[in-house]
Design an enzyme around this catalytic site. Structure first.
Site, PDB file in Angstrom:
ATOM      1  N   ASP A   1      17.847  -9.587  25.076  1.00 56.74           N
ATOM      2  CA  ASP A   1      17.611  -7.951  25.287  1.00 56.74           C
ATOM      3  C   ASP A   1      16.117  -7.671  24.885  1.00 56.74           C
ATOM      4  O   ASP A   1      15.454  -8.508  24.043  1.00 56.74           O
ATOM      5  CB  ASP A   1      18.538  -7.502  24.293  1.00 56.74           C
TER       6      ASP A   1
ATOM      7  N   ASP B   1      22.324  -5.000  31.314  1.00 58.60           N
ATOM      8  CA  ASP B   1      23.288  -3.795  30.404  1.00 58.60           C
ATOM      9  C   ASP B   1      22.987  -2.236  31.121  1.00 58.60           C
ATOM     10  O   ASP B   1      23.789  -1.526  31.383  1.00 58.60           O
ATOM     11  CB  ASP B   1      22.771  -3.818  29.069  1.00 58.60           C
TER      12      ASP B   1
END
Length: 185
Positions: free
Chosen positions: A133, A158
């Protein structure tokens, strides 16, 4: 819808998924190979690239063993593939198909991390990798400078999933309901 149109749309969807996954993976690999874990670079006052690894689901939630979560994700991509095929045969709206394509690309992007990154980067075995991330939007701070809103760090995959799910909830509920009904005689 004619067979030629179905084949053509299948190719368009496949290429779109591949391009979206490539973009997601390129950014993840760049961050993974050019940032130290926890390192952050401010791009704008409200946007940073920040390297974190996520071992679970959204927001780091872990309620299944890692291999079960990875297997579940793979099975769900298979279900999405079947669903896309069904939608193509029914001739659904392109905009709804785009949302399902985004969800599929996002799921595949995160599956790649889980399946390969542990082994590729030497910290775990196959199927136990962590999701990379990097997108961080600390929008609201308190007087001490601590982020009050928006704390989650996430990735492009995401984003694909989140945008598509919210769009389906807001704009495509009828399409979703119609697609899940049995074919009318």
């Amino acid at each position: 819808m004619s067979e030629n149109n179905i084949v053509r749309q299948s190719w368009i969807i496949t290429i779109a998924v591949l391009l979206l996954v490539a973009l997601d993976q390129a950014l993840k690999l760049y961050i993974r190979t050019h940032f130290m874990l926890g390192e952050a670079h401010e791009i704008l006052p409200f946007f940073q690239l920040c390297f974190v690894e996520n071992n679970g689901m959204a927001f780091g939630i872990q309620w299944l063993p890692k291999w079960c979560l990875t297997a579940f994700r793979i099975i769900m991509v298979g279900v999405l593939g079947w669903y896309i095929n069904m939608l193509l045969k029914r001739g659904v709206r392109t905009s709804y198909m785009t949302m399902i394509t985004l969800i599929t690309a996002g799921a595949i992007g995160n599956i790649i991390d889980c399946v390969f990154y542990g082994k590729l980067f030497g910290y775990e075995t196959w199927f136990y990798g962590k999701v990379v991330d990097m997108l961080y939007f600390p929008l609201i701070h308190n007087a001490a400078g601590e982020t009050l809103f928006f704390r989650p760090v996430f990735n492009l995959a995401d984003s694909y999933i989140t945008v598509a799910v919210f769009a389906i909830i807001l704009f495509f509920r009828k399409d979703l309901n119609d697609s899940l009904e049995k074919e009318k005689a």
